[in-house]
Write a protein that holds these residues in place. Sequence first.
Motif, mmCIF file in Angstrom:
data_model
loop_
_atom_site.group_PDB
_atom_site.id
_atom_site.type_symbol
_atom_site.label_atom_id
_atom_site.label_comp_id
_atom_site.label_asym_id
_atom_site.label_seq_id
_atom_site.Cartn_x
_atom_site.Cartn_y
_atom_site.Cartn_z
ATOM 1 N N HIS A 1 4.131 3.871 -4.208
ATOM 2 C CA HIS A 1 5.572 3.988 -3.970
ATOM 3 C C HIS A 1 6.064 5.350 -4.455
ATOM 4 C CE1 HIS A 1 5.360 2.711 -8.198
ATOM 5 N NE2 HIS A 1 6.558 3.264 -8.349
ATOM 6 N N GLU B 1 -6.990 0.705 0.345
ATOM 7 C CA GLU B 1 -5.942 1.007 1.311
ATOM 8 C C GLU B 1 -6.564 1.002 2.702
ATOM 9 O OE1 GLU B 1 -2.736 3.627 -1.075
ATOM 10 O OE2 GLU B 1 -4.414 4.757 -0.265
ATOM 11 N N PHE C 1 0.546 15.264 2.760
ATOM 12 C CA PHE C 1 1.629 14.728 3.588
ATOM 13 C C PHE C 1 2.946 15.485 3.459
ATOM 14 C CE2 PHE C 1 -1.315 11.311 2.607
ATOM 15 C CZ PHE C 1 -1.669 10.943 3.892
ATOM 16 N N LYS C 2 3.188 16.075 2.295
ATOM 17 C CA LYS C 2 4.457 16.775 2.054
ATOM 18 C C LYS C 2 4.197 18.007 1.206
ATOM 19 C CE LYS C 2 7.514 12.735 1.894
ATOM 20 N NZ LYS C 2 8.520 12.039 1.089
ATOM 21 N N PRO D 1 -0.927 6.475 3.750
ATOM 22 C CA PRO D 1 0.371 5.893 3.413
ATOM 23 C C PRO D 1 1.475 6.378 4.346
ATOM 24 C CG PRO D 1 -0.069 7.741 1.992
ATOM 25 C CD PRO D 1 -1.308 7.525 2.818
ATOM 26 N N ASP D 2 2.536 5.623 4.411
ATOM 27 C CA ASP D 2 3.756 6.076 5.068
ATOM 28 C C ASP D 2 4.301 7.227 4.225
ATOM 29 O OD1 ASP D 2 6.622 6.322 5.644
ATOM 30 O OD2 ASP D 2 6.374 4.461 6.776
ATOM 31 N N GLN D 3 4.749 8.296 4.829
ATOM 32 C CA GLN D 3 5.227 9.451 4.071
ATOM 33 C C GLN D 3 6.401 9.115 3.161
ATOM 34 O OE1 GLN D 3 5.834 12.980 6.381
ATOM 35 N NE2 GLN D 3 3.825 12.865 7.316
ATOM 36 N N VAL D 4 7.133 8.059 3.463
ATOM 37 C CA VAL D 4 8.248 7.634 2.606
ATOM 38 C C VAL D 4 7.719 7.133 1.266
ATOM 39 C CG1 VAL D 4 10.102 5.923 2.388
ATOM 40 C CG2 VAL D 4 9.735 7.071 4.558
ATOM 41 N N CYS D 5 6.476 6.696 1.236
ATOM 42 C CA CYS D 5 5.927 6.032 0.053
ATOM 43 C C CYS D 5 5.098 6.929 -0.848
ATOM 44 C CB CYS D 5 5.078 4.838 0.482
ATOM 45 S SG CYS D 5 6.032 3.557 1.314
#
Length: 109
Positions: A13, A49, A69-70, A53-57
């Motif tokens: 998260h 996993e 991812f970022k 992951p979703d980039q929001v997480c």
Amino acid sequence: KGRFFFHLGRKRHGADDITSGERLNLILWNHSSTYRQSSGYNEPDYEQEDGPPDQVCVSYTHDRDYGVFKDYPKGKEQFRGKGWCPPKDFQYEGFKPDSDKGARSDQLY
């Protein structure tokens, strides 16, 4: 307006830094000395996993692959290589850390 997330802290998260406006967080922590002495706490049942992951997480303070991812926020580059998530034996197929240095070996298992 807003979003609500309820999760176990051991699940991946994260939250982005805000650049304007405000954020309200309600964080509940539970403590049990009995549970902290149990194998459920000391030997958690992590699951591998099943994909990226979703980039929001993703979290620059926790995730070993955040930089994949970022971009690290300005002034937060010192977190590169210091994440622990996902633990080494539970990463998704094709996982690539954004750094191979900095993380303590006991955080990767």
